[in-house]
Design a protein around this motif. Structure first.
Motif, mmCIF file in Angstrom:
data_model
loop_
_atom_site.group_PDB
_atom_site.id
_atom_site.type_symbol
_atom_site.label_atom_id
_atom_site.label_comp_id
_atom_site.label_asym_id
_atom_site.label_seq_id
_atom_site.Cartn_x
_atom_site.Cartn_y
_atom_site.Cartn_z
ATOM 1 N N VAL A 202 0.917 -1.205 -0.063
ATOM 2 C CA VAL A 202 0.075 0.016 0.107
ATOM 3 C C VAL A 202 0.735 1.091 0.015
ATOM 4 O O VAL A 202 0.330 2.382 -0.126
ATOM 5 C CB VAL A 202 -1.112 0.092 1.214
ATOM 6 C CG1 VAL A 202 -1.928 -1.162 1.001
ATOM 7 C CG2 VAL A 202 -0.422 -0.261 2.334
ATOM 8 N N LYS A 211 -0.474 10.453 0.290
ATOM 9 C CA LYS A 211 -0.691 10.027 1.521
ATOM 10 C C LYS A 211 -1.668 8.602 1.544
ATOM 11 O O LYS A 211 -2.238 8.490 0.733
ATOM 12 C CB LYS A 211 -1.383 10.934 2.501
ATOM 13 C CG LYS A 211 -2.832 11.434 2.111
ATOM 14 C CD LYS A 211 -3.211 12.667 2.789
ATOM 15 C CE LYS A 211 -4.178 12.439 3.815
ATOM 16 N NZ LYS A 211 -5.597 12.159 3.296
ATOM 17 N N ASN A 212 -1.330 7.706 2.526
ATOM 18 C CA ASN A 212 -2.216 6.648 2.801
ATOM 19 C C ASN A 212 -2.519 6.259 4.275
ATOM 20 O O ASN A 212 -1.555 6.798 4.983
ATOM 21 C CB ASN A 212 -1.444 5.569 2.342
ATOM 22 C CG ASN A 212 -2.413 4.386 2.049
ATOM 23 O OD1 ASN A 212 -3.448 4.488 1.519
ATOM 24 N ND2 ASN A 212 -2.213 3.271 2.724
ATOM 25 N N PRO A 213 -3.632 6.300 4.805
ATOM 26 C CA PRO A 213 -4.930 6.131 4.063
ATOM 27 C C PRO A 213 -5.509 7.408 3.393
ATOM 28 O O PRO A 213 -4.814 8.330 3.588
ATOM 29 C CB PRO A 213 -5.950 5.622 4.883
ATOM 30 C CG PRO A 213 -5.295 6.072 6.355
ATOM 31 C CD PRO A 213 -3.856 6.290 6.316
ATOM 32 N N HIS A 214 -6.542 7.143 2.473
ATOM 33 C CA HIS A 214 -7.373 8.152 2.036
ATOM 34 C C HIS A 214 -6.370 9.099 0.921
ATOM 35 O O HIS A 214 -6.141 10.251 1.219
ATOM 36 C CB HIS A 214 -7.909 9.156 2.818
ATOM 37 C CG HIS A 214 -8.795 8.323 3.801
ATOM 38 N ND1 HIS A 214 -9.701 7.570 3.410
ATOM 39 C CD2 HIS A 214 -8.911 8.233 5.307
ATOM 40 C CE1 HIS A 214 -10.280 6.797 4.482
ATOM 41 N NE2 HIS A 214 -9.912 7.371 5.433
#
Lengths: 572, 153
Positions: A202, A211-214
């Motif tokens: 991910v 960025k992660n999440p979203h």
């Protein structure tokens, strides 16, 4: 006399799906599926800037995230006739492929495997024999007797400490578990390895989406700039890292996931005749290779298969108001035109009307409204969506890579084509798809590198970014495929603002209640005929429902901690 | 990777569901504060399994989340949970809740030191993106609590 059992919630983890099933002579004769959380993202979007919609829709769910953003930007681009640059399409494809690899592996090991793998039985396994088994099906390096002995030791300490955690909800020891202890230990070891692995893949989302999440999306392209030498943009180092992550992902999929899937499936071939369901399959398709307008070049083709007839693929048009429609006859909503009418999402209404029993209750009144999910239909037919639908549409469309992979799996398991229409088929199709997506991801990556090398650094078109360039009214649809099935967002823009926004998500297709003519949707249909050996431990229901990969967070949106229905909402 | 892990402040919640999103709102405010370089702030949203790596990459972890418990609305409490069962059920509609996440994280590695700041809310309000006044006024207390943890460590 039949006996009704209730499974609520049905997800292994927190969830909001309830199944009521009637059992007679050891088999399910009738079933009802209910979403126990209300939906309402549509209402929050009304009046907002269409260019922001992706950021809200991405928040409805922690599992699908990025595909909601993708469907949203596509809906806006469709309504404003925006064509994104090839690099943007490739990066979107890479984000899509990343999600598929991560989500399908997590589904297999962490949400579905424990329906087939008995973790507690793994304690009885012989680590040496487990090592022999692992080495006979794969050349994955972590397969020594010592490795499996260590995993077994860790597992033992969990069990002895009473901190079984996420393993605590299992029906361990159930007689429907068929794997030998060694296969159970191997599955458990890979459950733990997959957890580690999924954290890595991910990272691609953070590289392309900031960025992660979203991660971030953008109407008109993707929000990253490429500059091979610049530290803060998509540079040579980051691109090389993506390549490494894609290689590692493919290695895990080919050497761990697929061999495990085939090994487990070989003990459960009887499930190739259970859980078939509605017999109709819908896929919007995705992964464009020549722009989103050219459907013929999608890696995952679009189409419908009716009555399991693989000789014909029907066309699907998301804009034809007579094709995709939603009913609310058995859903806690009301339409101005009454309960018998169906509405295309462009004309869709979201008006809540809870008429169910006051909790706590024993059973839902299934003759009336009984779910927070609406009931979508394609030309009046109940459809299944998901990896099986996508693979069947590709198979029936004669896509060579897909045909070869599927035939290979059928041969390896020595089962007929008909076995695809089942619980086992659904789970196998997810694996086949993951393997193919891992191959395609590298193709997208190579293409992206070659474009950049040739000097094409375009990531975004800005000519329709300013609302002053928009017509006073516009409408569009964004079609994509969440890992768990066909996903679409419909938008109506009026005076630069969102006038109507409707989502039809995969779990709504699969988990919805009956339509006005009494036709069952996919879950309800798939449960018919499922054997239940012990009504107190309905493991078999979990197998079939989990094979669809339910995700209720986006299908329905509100619940309350103690399982109470959220009361009438009057803030809109 | 450096030997000493850095600190992460992780706000969790769904900002489409009113007070349930207080963790995310708190992060937005905390981002305007001055923290040492080894303190990171992340809006975890409804991240589910995507948040798992944070439990392995950072130590300590300061989590901020809403809960519906028996405490008066607007109560801000600091919990230092040691076992998964010490975590309150999270409310976010992300299908994978905080407790599921912790239970899963424990399987692969020992948990980092966790400080959990929970805010007691009355109800989840759908389709509301603002906090109610009684929850909005808890933000300064949350900020102070985070600062205190960061300082004393």
């Amino acid at each position: 006399m039949s006996n009704r059992i209730v499974v609520d919630p049905i997800t292994r983890i927190e969830g909001h799906l309830r199944i009521e099933a009637e059992i007679k002579d050891g088999k399910i004769v009738n079933a009802y599926s209910a979403g126990t959380m209300v939906r309402g993202i549509e209402l929050i979007l009304k009046g907002r800037d269409p260019r922001d919609a992706w950021a809200f829709t991405e928040r409805v769910c922690g599992v699908c995230t990025t595909v909601h953003a993708l469907a949203s930007v596509r809906a806006v681009e469709d309504s404003l006739n925006i064509v994104v640059p090839p690099n943007a399409e490739l990066i979107r494809n890479l984000m899509f492929a990343t999600l598929y690899m991560q989500d399908h592996v997590v589904h297999f090991y962490h949400l579905h495997a424990l329906d087939w793998v008995d973790v507690v039985s793994a304690l009885k396994a012989d680590p040496k024999k487990t090592s022999d088994l692992a080495q006979s099906i794969s050349n994955w390096p972590k397969s020594s007797p010592k490795y499996f002995a260590d995993v077994q030791k860790r597992l033992k300490s969990f069990v002895e400490s009473g901190q079984l955690g996420i393993f605590a909800n299992g029906y361990w020891g159930h007689n429907a578990y068929k794997l030998p202890p060694e296969a159970n230990l191997m599955g458990t070891a890979h459950y733990l390895e997959a957890l580690e692995w999924q954290k890595e893949i991910v990272k691609i989302h953070a590289i392309f989406g900031g960025k992660n999440p979203h991660p971030n999306y953008l109407v008109g392209g993707v929000p990253c700039s490429v500059n091979i030498e610049e530290a803060n943009s998509l540079n040579a180092e980051r691109l090389a890292y993506v390549g490494t992550l894609l290689d590692q992902a493919q290695e895990f999929i080919n050497q761990v996931y697929i061999p495990d899937l085939l090994a487990v499936a070989s003990f459960y071939k009887d499930w190739g005749a259970i859980g078939g369901g509605v017999s109709n399959y819908l896929a919007y398709g995705d992964l464009p290779m020549n722009g989103y307008a050219d459907i013929s070049k999608f890696k995952l083709p679009r189409g419908v298969i009716l009555n399991r007839d693989l000789s014909k693929v029907h066309e699907v048009d998301g804009k034809n108001v007579d094709e995709i429609q939603e009913f609310v006859k058995h859903s806690w909503y009301e339409y101005a035109g009454g309960d018998e009418v169906a509405k295309h999402p462009w004309e869709g209404e979201t008006k809540l009307k809870y008429t169910g029993p006051k909790p706590p209750y024993q059973y839902l009144n299934v003759d009336e409204k009984y779910s927070w999910l609406k009931t979508p239909r394609w030309k009046g037919h109940a459809m299944e969506v998901g990896p099986l639908s996508r693979m069947l549409v590709a198979y029936a469309s004669g896509r060579q890579e897909v045909v070869e992979e599927i035939n290979g799996v059928l041969k390896a398991l020595d089962v007929p084509v008909g076995a695809l229409f089942s619980t086992l088929g659904r789970t196998a199709a997810r694996g086949v798809e993951t393997k193919l997506v891992a191959v395609w991801a590298k193709e997208f990556y190579q293409q992206l590198l070659s474009n950049i090398k040739n000097g094409d650094s375009r990531m975004f078109v800005k000519d329709k970014w300013e609302p002053s360039s928009w017509p006073s009214e516009a409408k569009g649809v964004g079609l994509t495929e969440a890992p768990r099935g066909a996903l679409a967002h419909w938008i109506v823009i009026k005076d630069k603002k969102i006038d109507n926004y409707q989502l039809v998500v995969p779990t709504t297709w699969n988990a919805s209640p009956r339509d006005p003519s009494g036709q069952r949707s996919a879950y309800e249909a798939a449960l018919i005929g499922t054997p239940i050996s012990n009504p107190d431990q309905p493991l078999e229901i979990l197998r079939t429902i989990h094979s669809f990969d339910p995700c209720l967070a986006c299908a329905v949106h509100l619940y309350d901690e103690k399982g109470r229905y959220v009361h009438q909402i009057n803030t809109f | 990777m450096s030997e000493k892990k850095e600190t992460l402040v992780l706000g969790i919640g769904n900002y489409l569901m009113g007070d349930e999103g207080v963790g995310v709102h708190a992060i937005e405010v905390l981002l305007k504060e001055n923290f040492p370089e080894n303190v990171h702030l992340i809006d975890g949203g409804t991240g589910g399994f995507h948040l798992l790596s944070f439990f392995h990459d950072y130590d300590p972890l300061i989590l901020i989340d809403a809960t519906m418990d028996e405490e008066p609305v607007g109560t801000v409490r600091l919990i230092e949970p040691r076992f998964a069962s010490d975590f309150p059920r999270t409310l976010s509609a992300h299908d994978i809740g905080l407790r599921d996440l912790i239970e899963t994280a424990i399987l692969s590695a020992p948990l980092p030191k966790i400080y959990l700041i929970v805010i007691s809310i009355r109800e989840i309000r759908s389709m509301v993106m603002d906090l109610s006044p009684e929850i909005a006024q808890t933000i300064p207390a949350i900020v102070q609590m985070v600062k205190k943890i960061v300082e004393k460590k």
